[in-house]
Write an enzyme that holds these catalytic residues in place. Structure first.
Site, PDB file in Angstrom:
ATOM      1  N   GLY A  33       0.786  -1.224   0.000  1.00  0.00           N
ATOM      2  CA  GLY A  33       0.000   0.000   0.000  1.00  0.00           C
ATOM      3  C   GLY A  33       0.819   1.277   0.000  1.00  0.00           C
ATOM      4  N   CYS A 242     -27.505  -9.391 -16.913  1.00  0.00           N
ATOM      5  CA  CYS A 242     -26.905  -9.019 -18.203  1.00  0.00           C
ATOM      6  C   CYS A 242     -27.873  -9.404 -19.319  1.00  0.00           C
ATOM      7  CB  CYS A 242     -25.568  -9.732 -18.385  1.00  0.00           C
ATOM      8  SG  CYS A 242     -24.900  -9.561 -20.060  1.00  0.00           S
ATOM      9  N   CYS A 245     -25.971 -12.344 -21.537  1.00  0.00           N
ATOM     10  CA  CYS A 245     -25.622 -13.669 -21.024  1.00  0.00           C
ATOM     11  C   CYS A 245     -26.425 -14.037 -19.779  1.00  0.00           C
ATOM     12  CB  CYS A 245     -24.135 -13.769 -20.733  1.00  0.00           C
ATOM     13  SG  CYS A 245     -23.639 -12.962 -19.201  1.00  0.00           S
ATOM     14  N   CYS A 267     -22.580  -7.139 -19.452  1.00  0.00           N
ATOM     15  CA  CYS A 267     -21.360  -7.305 -18.652  1.00  0.00           C
ATOM     16  C   CYS A 267     -20.273  -6.362 -19.164  1.00  0.00           C
ATOM     17  CB  CYS A 267     -20.821  -8.728 -18.795  1.00  0.00           C
ATOM     18  SG  CYS A 267     -21.876  -9.993 -18.094  1.00  0.00           S
ATOM     19  N   CYS A 273     -18.622 -12.472 -20.295  1.00  0.00           N
ATOM     20  CA  CYS A 273     -19.901 -12.512 -20.991  1.00  0.00           C
ATOM     21  C   CYS A 273     -19.846 -13.513 -22.160  1.00  0.00           C
ATOM     22  CB  CYS A 273     -20.234 -11.108 -21.506  1.00  0.00           C
ATOM     23  SG  CYS A 273     -21.954 -10.881 -21.970  1.00  0.00           S
TER      24      CYS A 273
END
Lengths: 311, 367, 266
Positions: A33, A242, A245, A267, A273
């Protein structure tokens, strides 16, 4: 594997530069970080267009790697295409759009839906690496705040959101606490993706070219999104699936199909997808004209990504 | 009917083909040669060299041609090329006192050793379009009249003349405690703050001319004013020397054209230390007085904390100036907004829709 | 009763000795020493340029003095913390918990871009408060205590009057229950009527919370109302030091006499 352009060094960067960047990456991994300054080079692509991610990728890529490049989760966005083409030219490595096949994935703004494994590395392109920047513009002060873990101001921002809007309004680049020590900008991924960073089995590297910073989240590191006890962190959710899909667990992009309020939600992860559709899943609008047109484009791009498209 | 957007390599290839076609323009017009650009667009070439931080007029001319005349784009091309070049040696500091001067003026002394040399300058042209230049067969310009006398080879810098009397602060070594320390290299080290003057001058020397011009101008209008006098501006050719390791003595490897500006600024002093003028410095590749002058104003403004002056204006703020001076960085980041942001925008859109729904259903903000 | 509480009472909260700070040739603060006990208010008076603010900034660790030490003894035992030897992180933590600093200009002490509630909530959040509802309730409580209407909780301080901004700054500083507060001309920029109200509030809060405070002011009326003891500064030196009433009613140093008489004449 195709031959890389012999006029340029493998990976474009000279060996000395790669070593310098690898040192910065190692330091970043050692201090999860923490933003490590590095002597970023000018790349032949503009600042703000992924030069940080490109330099990190170029420094760690080897001839046996398989590279995937996504922008907004998709392999077909022009900048992803351009970066993928750059690496094909300067390394000759195999590129793919299949998340599971890739050893390195360079991304802008998304984490793939398909879970990544320990043999994969995710490289984020970062525009503004400093999570404190919008409360404190001065680098000299933000570095001191990180050094002293003086982070009260982050919650001031979240408090202010709730007091003004009734909820934490931050929707992307949502700040996280890494390893209980450094507050970090996850890059402008939607907060939907934040939970995927926590205790992940894969290495996550972040490159900010213009701001000349590299940082990292090593595998199995704690990544906690900042919040309040009575306003806990929550991710985006949709009351729909979606349209192509039928997935109900992926991040959806909104596509405007006409000027009469027509919308498709699909997606943002084009590989996810396409994979679902290939496996026989079908969304509510898959058979519509607009749905068919969209899915045709995505398939065409996947052929290009596999190197079958126009040279 | 809805047609999905086509991405992909074919579209990118087509874009490049269109660009190349437009760049070349009407095929019945002769293509520009690099010689023409280098010699007749010399000031554009100079700017590309200065901000590209690579002294190579031919490459700068090529970059301008390739960039369709877009100076910022040409600078980017030169930078991206420069970064791949090996580092063979570091030169010795340019000795501008030994410059073969083509132009040298001082606004502080009417006459001085070596004299004022007006040289080639737009300064006193009346800005009227010269339609004679529009003619296909541009008449050959009369050669300039020969100089009445050769220039004095001895042209001491005005600041050195003042310095001999102690009237101006000595030019301090950037790392006075450690004079043998190598000069930091902006292109090899990350810029961190406080940056120090050596790093600052490097950023300014390749900084965006427009940005420095505006900052310098703002300091003149009182936003961090430094009461400058143009002590001296000189332009000409100056030798570049290196000391090869196996020789151990300086060898000249060529000459560069450069413009130097020494600004003399408001004095400082106290009961114990008699007042002295202070310095602002500008040096750029090629003939570019505007940039050299702006740079020297900004350099002086940025020295405010070192000279005990309050930092109240943008031009005095090291982090602000240095973080935003680079045209390649600025242009890239401003223009990256063209890239897709579907995902973030969708996230914001979702947020705003939720908040609006909450407001409609009377679920107050005071949750 | 054992002896320890007695010793505690005798040990100062802040022990200052030989403090000096120069800017170039000018000695802004020269060999200043004093002790401050828990619950005690010290007024530092003198005309502008006498070194009062420099002294305050040295005490709070904002400036590093050239000579002398500042010891902070929160527990009354041990030698106390050497304020200028503390790592910056510890000093910042002190400033968010046991200490407070009230600026003359509230803009220097407030975040002008966020609401009053966020301003008050910053300190609790900086030391770990993570319950929005509690933080907000605490902010609302403090807003009431500094006599600001509750419906201003979500407003930004830019929409507040000068007096309200100063009261908001007090709330922001006092919310974490500090033991020691430094105040630099807290009533400085305000109209006379607004000043009076703020002074009343300050006196009330200081007494009720048992705060120790160092208050810098050029206004002897402010000093008389708030301070138990006074220190008179001239050219960076403390020329007189004593109980407030004594110093004001029976000034010994000629400069103090001049100060007091000039107020009386005015």
């Amino acid at each position: 594997m195709t031959q890389h352009d012999s006029g340029v060094t493998f990976g474009y960067l000279d060996e000395q530069t790669k070593r310098m960047i690898r040192r910065a990456v190692l330091k970043a991994v050692a201090i999860p970080g923490y933003q490590v300054p590095f002597a970023g080079r000018e790349m032949p692509l503009p600042y703000g267009w992924g030069t940080g991610g490109i330099q990190v990728t170029a420094s760690i890529i080897g001839p046996d790697d398989v590279l995937k490049v996504i922008d907004q989760g998709a392999d077909d966005t022009t900048n992803a295409v351009s970066i993928r083409r750059f690496f094909r030219r300067v390394t000759g490595v195999r590129t793919t759009e299949h998340t599971t096949e890739a050893t390195l994935i360079q991304t802008r703004h998304r984490i793939p839906e398909t879970p990544l494994g320990p043999d994969q590395i995710l490289i984020y392109q970062v525009p503004i690496p400093e999570p404190l920047r919008f409360m404190e513009a001065r680098e000299t002060e933000t570095r001191r705040m990180h050094a002293l873990a003086d982070y009260g101001v982050m919650h001031v921002k979240l408090y202010e959101d709730i007091s003004q809007y009734g909820r934490i309004a931050k929707a992307y680049d949502y700040p996280v606490m890494v390893n209980g020590r450094y507050v970090m900008a996850p890059s402008p991924i939607p907060k939907f993706d934040n939970p995927k960073m926590h205790d992940a089995p894969f290495l996550q590297l972040f490159g900010a070219g213009r701001e000349k910073r590299i940082y990292a989240v090593p595998p199995h590191t704690s990544v906690v999104s900042l919040d309040f006890e009575d306003h806990p962190f929550e991710v985006q959710s949709w009351d729909r699936v979606c349209d192509l899909c039928g997935a109900d667990d992926s991040y959806l992009d909104e596509v405007v199909t006409d000027d009469a309020g027509g919308r498709l939600f699909v997606c943002s992860d084009s590989d996810y997808c396409a994979g679902r559709r290939a496996a026989g899943h079908e969304g509510p609008a898959a058979a519509s004209a607009a749905g068919a047109a969209l899915s045709e484009t995505m398939t065409a791009v996947s052929r290009e990504a596999d190197g079958e498209g126009t040279p | 009917m809805y047609v999905a957007v086509k991405g992909g390599e074919a579209a990118i290839d087509a874009a490049h083909a269109q660009l190349a076609d437009l760049r070349r323009g009407d095929r019945s017009v002769a293509a520009l040669s690099l010689d023409q650009i280098r010699d007749q667009m010399a000031l554009a070439v100079a700017r590309v060299m200065a901000e590209g931080s690579l002294y190579d007029p031919d490459l700068a001319a090529l970059a301008l041609k390739q960039a369709w005349g877009d100076v910022a784009e040409a600078i980017f091309l030169v930078r991206a090329y420069r970064t791949t070049l090996p580092r063979l040696a570091a030169t010795r500091p340019l000795d501008t006192a030994r410059m073969v001067v083509r132009r040298r003026i001082s606004a502080t002394f009417k006459d001085l050793p070596g004299g004022q040399v007006l040289g080639p300058t737009f300064d006193y042209t009346h800005r009227l379009l010269d339609f004679a230049l529009a003619a296909e067969d541009e008449p050959l310009a009369e050669p300039p009249p020969p100089a009445e006398a050769p220039l004095d080879p001895d042209m001491p810098r005005v600041t050195d003349i003042l310095g001999a009397d102690g009237l101006i602060e000595p030019e301090s070594d950037p790392d006075a405690d450690n004079p043998d320390a190598p000069v930091p290299d902006l292109t090899r080290e990350p810029l961190t703050f406080p940056a120090g003057r050596a790093m600052r001058l490097q950023v300014l020397a390749r900084g965006d001319e427009g940005f420095l011009l505006s900052l310098g101008y703002s300091s003149q209008r009182g936003h961090g004013g430094t009461h400058p006098f143009a002590g001296e501006i000189r332009m000409g050719e100056v030798e570049v020397e290196i000391i090869p390791e196996d020789l151990g003595f300086p060898v000249t490897i060529g000459t560069v054209t450069a413009t130097e500006c020494q600004m003399i600024n408001q004095f400082q002093g106290s009961k114990t230390k008699p007042p002295q003028f202070t310095r602002g410095y500008g040096l750029v590749f090629g003939f570019n007085e505007r940039k050299a002058m702006a740079m020297s104003l900004v350099d002086r403004a940025l020295r405010a904390p070192d000279l005990g002056e309050p930092v109240v204006a943008p031009a005095q703020d090291e982090e602000f100036v240095l973080s935003h001076a680079d045209v390649v960085e600025a242009s890239g980041f401003v223009q990256h907004l063209k890239l897709p942001h579907y995902v973030d925008f969708q996230a914001e859109l979702d947020s705003v829709r939720r908040m609006r729904r909450a407001a409609e259903t009377g679920e107050g903000a005071d949750s | 009763m054992n002896a320890a509480p007695l010793m505690e009472a005798e040990r100062p909260l802040l022990a200052v000795s030989g403090l000096g700070k120069a800017f170039g040739a000018r000695r802004a603060c020269d060999d200043v020493s004093f002790d401050l006990y828990a619950g005690e208010v010290l007024g530092v008076v003198g005309e502008s340029g006498s070194g009062k603010t420099t002294l305050l900034r040295c005490l709070s660790g904002d400036l590093t003095p050239d000579t002398g030490t500042v010891l902070y003894g929160p527990n009354g035992n041990g030698p106390g913390l050497d304020v200028h030897a503390l790592p910056e992180g510890r000093r910042r933590l002190l400033m968010r918990t046991e200490w407070g600093y009230v600026h003359q200009n509230p803009r220097d002490g407030l975040r002008m871009g966020v609401s009053a509630g966020a301003n008050i909530g910053e300190r609790p959040m900086a030391v770990g408060a993570r319950h929005y509802g509690h933080i907000r309730a605490q902010a609302a409580d403090w807003l009431a205590r500094v006599e600001i209407e509750n419906d201003r909780l979500d407003d930004r301080p830019v929409t507040f009057s000068g007096g309200m901004q100063q009261r908001l700054q007090l709330a922001r500083v006092l919310v974490n229950g500090p033991r020691l507060v430094f105040m630099d001309e807290p009533t400085g920029g305000l109209d006379v009527s607004v000043q009076a109200r703020l002074l009343d509030l300050l006196r009330d809060l200081v007494t009720r919370l048992g705060l120790a405070a160092v208050i810098v002011t050029h206004d002897l009326a402010v000093a008389r109302l708030l301070a138990h003891r006074l220190m008179v500064m001239k050219d960076g030196r403390a020329v007189e030091h004593g109980l407030t009433d004594q110093v004001l009613d029976d000034p010994h140093h000629p400069y103090t006499q001049l100060l007091v008489s000039s107020v009386l004449q005015a």
